[in-house]
Write a protein that holds these residues in place. Structure first.
Motif, mmCIF file in Angstrom:
data_model
loop_
_atom_site.group_PDB
_atom_site.id
_atom_site.type_symbol
_atom_site.label_atom_id
_atom_site.label_comp_id
_atom_site.label_asym_id
_atom_site.label_seq_id
_atom_site.Cartn_x
_atom_site.Cartn_y
_atom_site.Cartn_z
ATOM 1 N N ARG A 65 0.840 -1.204 0.000
ATOM 2 C CA ARG A 65 0.000 0.000 0.000
ATOM 3 C C ARG A 65 0.874 1.254 0.000
ATOM 4 O O ARG A 65 0.627 2.196 -0.758
ATOM 5 N N ASP A 66 1.927 1.268 0.817
ATOM 6 C CA ASP A 66 2.846 2.408 0.843
ATOM 7 C C ASP A 66 3.555 2.582 -0.497
ATOM 8 O O ASP A 66 3.732 3.704 -0.972
ATOM 9 N N ALA A 67 3.969 1.469 -1.103
ATOM 10 C CA ALA A 67 4.647 1.532 -2.402
ATOM 11 C C ALA A 67 3.703 2.046 -3.490
ATOM 12 O O ALA A 67 4.103 2.836 -4.350
ATOM 13 N N GLU A 68 2.446 1.608 -3.456
ATOM 14 C CA GLU A 68 1.453 2.101 -4.420
ATOM 15 C C GLU A 68 1.285 3.612 -4.282
ATOM 16 O O GLU A 68 1.252 4.339 -5.293
ATOM 17 N N LEU A 69 1.189 4.087 -3.054
ATOM 18 C CA LEU A 69 1.030 5.529 -2.818
ATOM 19 C C LEU A 69 2.261 6.297 -3.301
ATOM 20 O O LEU A 69 2.130 7.382 -3.866
ATOM 21 N N ALA A 70 3.438 5.730 -3.093
ATOM 22 C CA ALA A 70 4.668 6.385 -3.550
ATOM 23 C C ALA A 70 4.683 6.508 -5.067
ATOM 24 O O ALA A 70 5.016 7.563 -5.613
ATOM 25 N N VAL A 71 4.311 5.449 -5.761
ATOM 26 C CA VAL A 71 4.277 5.487 -7.226
ATOM 27 C C VAL A 71 3.263 6.524 -7.701
ATOM 28 O O VAL A 71 3.547 7.339 -8.576
ATOM 29 N N LYS A 72 2.083 6.521 -7.101
ATOM 30 C CA LYS A 72 1.044 7.482 -7.494
ATOM 31 C C LYS A 72 1.453 8.923 -7.207
ATOM 32 O O LYS A 72 1.056 9.840 -7.929
ATOM 33 N N ALA A 73 2.266 9.135 -6.167
ATOM 34 C CA ALA A 73 2.730 10.485 -5.827
ATOM 35 C C ALA A 73 3.795 10.968 -6.801
ATOM 36 O O ALA A 73 3.903 12.165 -7.065
ATOM 37 N N VAL A 74 4.579 10.051 -7.347
ATOM 38 C CA VAL A 74 5.676 10.433 -8.248
ATOM 39 C C VAL A 74 5.203 10.516 -9.693
ATOM 40 O O VAL A 74 5.498 11.482 -10.400
ATOM 41 N N VAL A 75 4.476 9.518 -10.150
ATOM 42 C CA VAL A 75 4.043 9.483 -11.551
ATOM 43 C C VAL A 75 2.635 10.068 -11.626
ATOM 44 O O VAL A 75 1.646 9.361 -11.432
ATOM 45 N N THR A 76 2.578 11.366 -11.885
ATOM 46 C CA THR A 76 1.301 12.079 -11.884
ATOM 47 C C THR A 76 0.892 12.605 -13.259
ATOM 48 O O THR A 76 -0.242 13.011 -13.449
ATOM 49 N N GLN A 77 1.830 12.613 -14.210
ATOM 50 C CA GLN A 77 1.571 13.242 -15.502
ATOM 51 C C GLN A 77 1.393 12.273 -16.656
ATOM 52 O O GLN A 77 1.125 12.695 -17.779
ATOM 53 N N HIS A 78 1.571 10.982 -16.402
ATOM 54 C CA HIS A 78 1.496 9.988 -17.471
ATOM 55 C C HIS A 78 0.869 8.725 -16.907
ATOM 56 O O HIS A 78 1.270 8.242 -15.859
ATOM 57 N N GLU A 79 -0.108 8.201 -17.617
ATOM 58 C CA GLU A 79 -0.777 6.987 -17.151
ATOM 59 C C GLU A 79 0.084 5.761 -17.451
ATOM 60 O O GLU A 79 0.566 5.585 -18.564
ATOM 61 N N LEU A 80 0.277 4.954 -16.436
ATOM 62 C CA LEU A 80 1.029 3.714 -16.591
ATOM 63 C C LEU A 80 0.083 2.579 -16.956
ATOM 64 O O LEU A 80 -1.069 2.562 -16.523
#
Length: 118
Positions: A65-80
């Motif tokens: 859950r923490d890792a998911e939040l970290a990814v979502k906080a960093v990658v905000t301008q492009h959909e993965l």
């Protein structure tokens, strides 16, 4: 993280239901599913300590859950894609916040090439 990504992370990390010293190059006290207990080797008391499945699964879920939040906080301008997100979460699960930011920031522009270290 998808179920497939979660399963792959669990498989790749391995499940060790006790405390142990991780890879010889690091020697840090680790337990469960790649959970760092502390830097440096385990004590004899820690090495004798069992880990319950409930403990390992709870820590895994929290760290994912923490890792998911970290990814979502960093990658905000492009959909993965789902596969990219799963891989990014797996990376963040095993990385510091600084390394996660450095490695994933280029994804905001769609640049998915690996970073080259100097």
């Amino acid at each position: 993280m998808s179920q497939a990504g979660y399963s792959a992370l669990r498989f790749n990390e391995g499940v060790v239901m006790r405390y142990y010293n991780d890879a010889p190059t690091h020697g840090n006290c680790t337990w469960g599913i790649g959970a760092l207990a502390h830097f440096g080797p385990c004590t004899q008391a820690e090495l004798a300590r069992a880990v319950l499945p409930e403990q390992a699964n709870a820590v895994l879920q929290s760290r994912v859950r923490d890792a998911e939040l970290a990814v979502k906080a960093v990658v905000t301008q492009h959909e993965l894609t789902q596969a990219q997100f799963d891989a990014a979460v797996s990376f963040a699960y095993n990385s510091s916040r600084q390394n996660t930011v450095e490695a994933l920031t280029p994804a905001n522009t769609g640049n998915m090439r690996p970073l080259r270290r100097k």
